[in-house]
Design a protein around this motif. Sequence first.
Motif, PDB file in Angstrom:
ATOM      1  N   LYS A 136      15.487 -24.507  -5.179  1.00 38.46           N
ATOM      2  CA  LYS A 136      14.758 -24.470  -6.204  1.00 38.46           C
ATOM      3  C   LYS A 136      14.327 -23.099  -6.131  1.00 38.46           C
ATOM      4  N   GLN A 137      14.283 -22.673  -7.343  1.00 40.48           N
ATOM      5  CA  GLN A 137      14.041 -21.119  -7.804  1.00 40.48           C
ATOM      6  C   GLN A 137      12.638 -20.663  -7.580  1.00 40.48           C
ATOM      7  N   THR A 138      11.497 -21.751  -7.764  1.00 39.56           N
ATOM      8  CA  THR A 138      10.284 -21.361  -7.619  1.00 39.56           C
ATOM      9  C   THR A 138       9.733 -21.131  -6.161  1.00 39.56           C
ATOM     10  N   ALA A 139      10.701 -21.625  -5.360  1.00 36.48           N
ATOM     11  CA  ALA A 139      10.265 -21.416  -3.794  1.00 36.48           C
ATOM     12  C   ALA A 139      10.961 -20.305  -3.157  1.00 36.48           C
ATOM     13  N   THR A 140      11.746 -19.428  -4.091  1.00 37.11           N
ATOM     14  CA  THR A 140      12.164 -18.274  -3.448  1.00 37.11           C
ATOM     15  C   THR A 140      11.081 -17.346  -2.922  1.00 37.11           C
ATOM     16  N   PRO A 141      11.260 -17.033  -1.528  1.00 34.92           N
ATOM     17  CA  PRO A 141      10.163 -15.909  -1.147  1.00 34.92           C
ATOM     18  C   PRO A 141       9.946 -14.651  -1.937  1.00 34.92           C
ATOM     19  N   HIS A 142       8.807 -14.351  -2.062  1.00 34.02           N
ATOM     20  CA  HIS A 142       8.492 -13.165  -2.846  1.00 34.02           C
ATOM     21  C   HIS A 142       7.755 -12.208  -1.885  1.00 34.02           C
ATOM     22  N   GLN A 143       8.814 -10.989  -1.477  1.00 34.54           N
ATOM     23  CA  GLN A 143       8.150  -9.873  -0.675  1.00 34.54           C
ATOM     24  C   GLN A 143       8.278  -8.602  -1.529  1.00 34.54           C
ATOM     25  N   LEU A 144       7.071  -7.775  -1.212  1.00 38.14           N
ATOM     26  CA  LEU A 144       6.969  -6.738  -1.841  1.00 38.14           C
ATOM     27  C   LEU A 144       6.677  -5.512  -1.021  1.00 38.14           C
ATOM     28  N   ILE A 145       7.452  -4.369  -1.234  1.00 36.36           N
ATOM     29  CA  ILE A 145       7.255  -3.366  -0.145  1.00 36.36           C
ATOM     30  C   ILE A 145       6.999  -1.985  -1.116  1.00 36.36           C
ATOM     31  N   MET A 146       5.961  -1.288  -1.037  1.00 39.53           N
ATOM     32  CA  MET A 146       5.603  -0.052  -1.699  1.00 39.53           C
ATOM     33  C   MET A 146       5.224   1.060  -0.541  1.00 39.53           C
ATOM     34  N   GLN A 147       6.065   2.123  -1.003  1.00 45.37           N
ATOM     35  CA  GLN A 147       5.816   3.515  -0.554  1.00 45.37           C
ATOM     36  C   GLN A 147       5.276   4.438  -0.994  1.00 45.37           C
ATOM     37  N   ASN A 148       4.025   4.715  -0.595  1.00 49.44           N
ATOM     38  CA  ASN A 148       3.317   6.143  -1.248  1.00 49.44           C
ATOM     39  C   ASN A 148       3.081   5.987  -2.563  1.00 49.44           C
ATOM     40  N   ARG A 149       3.032   4.782  -3.147  1.00 50.02           N
ATOM     41  CA  ARG A 149       2.842   4.488  -4.691  1.00 50.02           C
ATOM     42  C   ARG A 149       3.805   4.949  -5.603  1.00 50.02           C
ATOM     43  N   GLN A 150       4.842   5.344  -5.070  1.00 50.66           N
ATOM     44  CA  GLN A 150       5.907   6.034  -5.643  1.00 50.66           C
ATOM     45  C   GLN A 150       7.445   4.942  -5.923  1.00 50.66           C
ATOM     46  N   VAL A 151       7.640   4.134  -4.731  1.00 48.66           N
ATOM     47  CA  VAL A 151       8.752   3.406  -4.823  1.00 48.66           C
ATOM     48  C   VAL A 151       8.326   1.768  -4.541  1.00 48.66           C
ATOM     49  N   LEU A 152       8.653   0.991  -5.166  1.00 47.63           N
ATOM     50  CA  LEU A 152       8.237  -0.514  -5.189  1.00 47.63           C
ATOM     51  C   LEU A 152       9.538  -1.359  -5.082  1.00 47.63           C
ATOM     52  N   GLU A 153       9.500  -1.992  -4.065  1.00 45.25           N
ATOM     53  CA  GLU A 153      10.854  -2.790  -4.009  1.00 45.25           C
ATOM     54  C   GLU A 153      10.439  -4.328  -3.743  1.00 45.25           C
ATOM     55  N   MET A 154      11.019  -5.263  -4.369  1.00 45.19           N
ATOM     56  CA  MET A 154      10.486  -6.518  -4.220  1.00 45.19           C
ATOM     57  C   MET A 154      11.593  -7.517  -4.501  1.00 45.19           C
ATOM     58  N   THR A 155      11.518  -8.516  -3.894  1.00 49.13           N
ATOM     59  CA  THR A 155      12.454  -9.937  -3.969  1.00 49.13           C
ATOM     60  C   THR A 155      11.833 -11.005  -4.715  1.00 49.13           C
ATOM     61  N   GLY A 156      12.558 -12.060  -4.907  1.00 51.10           N
ATOM     62  CA  GLY A 156      12.016 -13.225  -5.558  1.00 51.10           C
ATOM     63  C   GLY A 156      11.777 -13.205  -7.081  1.00 51.10           C
ATOM     64  N   VAL A 157      12.297 -12.290  -7.735  1.00 47.10           N
ATOM     65  CA  VAL A 157      12.129 -11.743  -9.113  1.00 47.10           C
ATOM     66  C   VAL A 157      13.199 -12.768 -10.088  1.00 47.10           C
ATOM     67  N   SER A 158      12.651 -13.240 -10.943  1.00 45.07           N
ATOM     68  CA  SER A 158      13.626 -14.055 -11.727  1.00 45.07           C
ATOM     69  C   SER A 158      13.896 -13.542 -12.942  1.00 45.07           C
TER      70      SER A 158
END
Lengths: 92, 92
Positions: free
Chosen positions: B6-28
């Motif tokens: 199921k696409q809705t159950a994909t883990p959503h992790q977010l990592i941000m470095q110094n408010r400059q770089v924002l990486e995330m998973t679980g994006v549809s």
Amino acid sequence: MERNDKQTATPHQLIMQNRQVLEMTGVSDVDSFDETTVLAYTSMGRLTIRGGGLHIKRLDLECGALTVEGNICALEYTDTHKNGGFFGRLFR
Amino acid sequence: MERNDKQTATPHQLIMQNRQVLEMTGVSDVDSFDETTVLAYTSMGRLTIRGGGLHIKRLDLECGALTVEGNICALEYTDTHKNGGFFGRLFR
């Protein structure tokens, strides 16, 4: 890698898992917190965490670490150093 | 590693470095973006990224990855699945 001596240059990293667990570094203070709002001071500005059922799982200002758990809805930064806050604006 | 069907159950992790770089998973999907706002759909709701000079460095919907760079000011989630959006409310 170059290192900065100034405390304001402490790296601020933020990791959030499924909007439930929020871990961060570079935290200098926590101003207030309740179930819906956590107000933290970081090396990159004041951070307001909004959500529901929020609680602080870990706070270690010695190493600048803060972990918040709950249903996280929003993260908002305010650059407090730019205007110096209410009294900073009043008495300049 | 276990994969979710199921696409809705994909883990959503977010990592941000110094408010400059924002990486995330679980994006549809990414609905819109400009220099001040990026609107992304994640497995945990709609996410609005606000800031200045924002640009998308990486977008890979195959694996649900999104990387945004710029001066990040705020992250706001909206639980779109609860009300089904404008047309969902109109035609129920």
